[in-house]
Write an enzyme that holds these catalytic residues in place. Sequence first.
Site, PDB file in Angstrom:
ATOM      1  CB  ALA A  39      -0.948  -0.081   1.367  1.00  0.00           C
ATOM      2  CE1 TYR A  78       6.800   5.237  -4.603  1.00  0.00           C
ATOM      3  CE2 TYR A  78       8.590   5.231  -6.047  1.00  0.00           C
ATOM      4  CZ  TYR A  78       7.620   4.654  -5.620  1.00  0.00           C
ATOM      5  OH  TYR A  78       7.542   3.487  -5.648  1.00  0.00           O
TER       6      TYR A  78
END
Length: 309
Positions: A72, A139
Amino acid sequence: MNFLITGAAGFLGASLANSLVRDGHQVRGLDDLSTGDPQAIDKSVHFTRGDVSDRPKLWTLLQNVDCVYHLAARVSVPESILYPREYNTVNVGGTVSLMEAMRDVGVRRVVFISSGAIYGKQVRQPLKETVRPFPDSPYAVSKLSSETYVRTIGELWGIETVSLRVFNAYGPGQNLPPSHPPVIPNFIKQSVRNGSIIIHSSGEQTRDYVYVDDVVRAMVAAATAPSIDGEVINVGSGTETNVRDLARLIVEITGSSAEIIYNPRASSGIDRMCADLSLAGEKLGYSPRSMLEEGLQLTIRQDTRFSNA
Ligand code: NAD
């Protein structure tokens, strides 16, 4: 075995879940459906909608689980540049919440899906796990710090951990958002519509494109492989392909009349990316099976968004 997969309704999560139930395992899936599609998951996966930071929900889902796959995450590099706080909250915060819940319940092993993006710009290729990472986006930072949290909390509480640094995965069912879509499904979409394929910069930049089934095989092996506690392991194809050749190959395979256009002012990102797979071979018995051309053909044939176009 009993598994929990976070991010189970996503591209890689659903492929993994479906493969594990085909092999006869019990699989629970958790996903908040922010981008995932529950239709992609086999009916025999026990699916729960929820946030990866919801510890009470995790305590329930983790009962009798042998191994957790943690996928996730928010996954867009450009989006992470705009919303770094969100990426820190979901990707890093979600990982820490999950590790805490695993500690509370007493789960034996976690396989964390990290990214080749953590390497950033590196002169020497292919990339070995031992090189110093230079993440160049929130990220990438979120993935690198999650790796560190996973290993550290795991060591402190006796949870076996392994992080897989997956390179550019592709295959049927990959999410195709309208802004900043991943390069392969975007090029295929344009190609099957006979549209325009826009290449950032000269197209000389290289990436390591790995077919989803190969990634799934590496993930499956990581659940039971011995002597991998605390490791980080690359998962890629081991082949470097430049974006110009990729676009030409997709046009050729689809028999398209799409025009390839170069945008010299657009940033091409990192110049080169290619995974060294020695450690994956040694620790997981992994070697990629799908060559790019074959993987692209399978993607085009099996993904109804392209085959019905
Ligand atoms: P994806 O977006 O299809 O899957 C991510 C899933 O996580 C989605 O289903 C989304 O709904 C879910 N999710 C997001 N936030 C959540 C939250 N707060 N709580 C619960 N679920 C949440 O992306 P993917 O390509 O399948 O990537 C899966 C994992 O693999 C990610 O961790 C990604 O960073 C990693 N990865 C992917 C690639 C790739 O090329 N696809 C490469 C390297 C690493």
